[in-house]
Design a protein around this motif. Structure first.
Motif, mmCIF file in Angstrom:
data_model
loop_
_atom_site.group_PDB
_atom_site.id
_atom_site.type_symbol
_atom_site.label_atom_id
_atom_site.label_comp_id
_atom_site.label_asym_id
_atom_site.label_seq_id
_atom_site.Cartn_x
_atom_site.Cartn_y
_atom_site.Cartn_z
ATOM 1 N N LEU A 1 0.734 -1.363 -0.002
ATOM 2 C CA LEU A 1 0.120 -0.003 0.053
ATOM 3 C C LEU A 1 0.766 1.271 0.063
ATOM 4 C CD1 LEU A 1 -3.137 0.183 2.547
ATOM 5 C CD2 LEU A 1 -2.826 1.185 0.284
ATOM 6 N N PHE A 2 1.857 1.440 0.744
ATOM 7 C CA PHE A 2 2.882 2.704 0.800
ATOM 8 C C PHE A 2 4.267 2.226 1.242
ATOM 9 C CE2 PHE A 2 -1.333 3.145 3.457
ATOM 10 C CZ PHE A 2 -2.123 3.738 2.187
ATOM 11 N N ARG A 3 4.959 3.287 1.189
ATOM 12 C CA ARG A 3 6.364 3.076 1.392
ATOM 13 C C ARG A 3 6.327 2.241 2.999
ATOM 14 N NH1 ARG A 3 6.716 8.986 1.915
ATOM 15 N NH2 ARG A 3 6.961 8.837 4.154
ATOM 16 N N SER A 4 7.462 1.519 3.026
ATOM 17 C CA SER A 4 7.530 0.770 4.280
ATOM 18 C C SER A 4 8.587 0.650 5.203
ATOM 19 C CB SER A 4 7.840 -0.728 3.543
ATOM 20 O OG SER A 4 6.957 -1.465 3.801
ATOM 21 N N THR A 5 8.278 0.965 6.490
ATOM 22 C CA THR A 5 9.200 0.375 7.582
ATOM 23 C C THR A 5 8.281 -0.593 8.256
ATOM 24 O OG1 THR A 5 8.239 2.215 9.095
ATOM 25 C CG2 THR A 5 9.771 3.039 7.928
ATOM 26 N N HIS A 6 9.039 -1.249 9.301
ATOM 27 C CA HIS A 6 8.425 -2.284 9.901
ATOM 28 C C HIS A 6 6.967 -1.939 10.397
ATOM 29 C CE1 HIS A 6 11.150 -5.435 9.247
ATOM 30 N NE2 HIS A 6 12.100 -4.444 9.557
ATOM 31 N N ILE A 7 7.077 -0.978 11.352
ATOM 32 C CA ILE A 7 5.768 -0.249 11.900
ATOM 33 C C ILE A 7 4.812 0.025 11.075
ATOM 34 C CG2 ILE A 7 4.970 1.304 13.348
ATOM 35 C CD1 ILE A 7 7.320 0.945 15.050
ATOM 36 N N GLU A 8 5.284 0.861 9.961
ATOM 37 C CA GLU A 8 4.371 1.478 8.689
ATOM 38 C C GLU A 8 3.787 0.361 8.006
ATOM 39 O OE1 GLU A 8 4.018 4.990 5.802
ATOM 40 O OE2 GLU A 8 6.114 4.507 6.226
ATOM 41 N N ALA A 9 4.568 -0.706 7.867
ATOM 42 C CA ALA A 9 3.918 -1.831 6.899
ATOM 43 C C ALA A 9 2.772 -2.618 7.952
ATOM 44 C CB ALA A 9 5.035 -2.757 6.539
ATOM 45 N N THR A 10 2.997 -2.559 9.038
ATOM 46 C CA THR A 10 1.834 -3.329 10.063
ATOM 47 C C THR A 10 0.629 -2.219 10.100
ATOM 48 O OG1 THR A 10 3.457 -4.352 11.108
ATOM 49 C CG2 THR A 10 1.451 -4.421 12.117
ATOM 50 N N LEU A 11 0.907 -0.850 10.046
ATOM 51 C CA LEU A 11 0.064 0.093 10.189
ATOM 52 C C LEU A 11 -0.920 0.023 8.834
ATOM 53 C CD1 LEU A 11 -1.175 2.631 11.700
ATOM 54 C CD2 LEU A 11 0.519 3.919 10.590
ATOM 55 N N ASN A 12 -0.030 -0.055 7.686
ATOM 56 C CA ASN A 12 -0.712 -0.260 6.319
ATOM 57 C C ASN A 12 -1.573 -1.592 6.406
ATOM 58 O OD1 ASN A 12 0.605 2.085 5.440
ATOM 59 N ND2 ASN A 12 2.223 0.738 4.525
ATOM 60 N N GLU A 13 -1.222 -2.537 6.927
ATOM 61 C CA GLU A 13 -2.020 -3.760 7.012
ATOM 62 C C GLU A 13 -3.217 -3.602 7.818
ATOM 63 O OE1 GLU A 13 -1.607 -8.563 8.369
ATOM 64 O OE2 GLU A 13 0.239 -7.051 8.764
#
Length: 142
Positions: A1-13
């Motif tokens: 969905l968007f650029r990724s960091t570990h926390i952001e990737a989980t937030l996207n999910e």
């Protein structure tokens, strides 16, 4: 969905699970802070807003400032953004890790180097978002 960091990737999910039609936000170019607020608007516990925003500030500082450092004050500000209950989770994680490694007398969390404190805080913050994802999935029967 968007650029990724570990926390952001989980937030996207989490956001994808919360929204009935998440495909419509893919092209919006939401910032990390906007994603956090969107997740909170859809049910992420409001106590997670401050630490997630504080983590984003640290991430942005490191991405845009060549002289950014992980100082004791910076880590302390991140830690202070957690609710008292979530601070206890950070300490419990550290204590449980020491116990599992059969370490009875390790340094107190407050005596750790800023980098080590930051790692424990970041892992705990990610775990809080992972738990939110799990709760949404459980509620949806997935």
């Amino acid at each position: 969905l968007f650029r990724s960091t570990h926390i952001e990737a989980t937030l996207n999910e989490l956001i994808e699970l919360m929204l009935p039609f998440p495909q419509y936000i893919k092209d919006m170019g939401l910032s990390y802070a906007q994603k956090i607020r969107l997740a909170c608007a859809h049910g992420l516990k409001k106590q997670h807003l401050s630490p997630l925003l504080a983590m984003g500030k640290i991430r942005n500082d490191f991405a845009h400032k060549l002289n950014a450092r992980l100082t004791k004050d910076r880590v302390s500000a991140l830690y202070s953004a957690f609710s008292p209950d979530d601070r206890r989770i950070v300490h419990a994680s550290y204590h449980n890790t020491k116990s599992q490694m059969l370490i009875e007398k390790g340094p107190d969390f407050r005596k750790l180097e800023p980098k080590d404190q930051f790692i424990l805080i970041a892992v705990s913050l990610k775990a809080l978002v992972v738990i939110a994802v799990h709760e949404i999935r459980k509620g949806a029967g997935n």
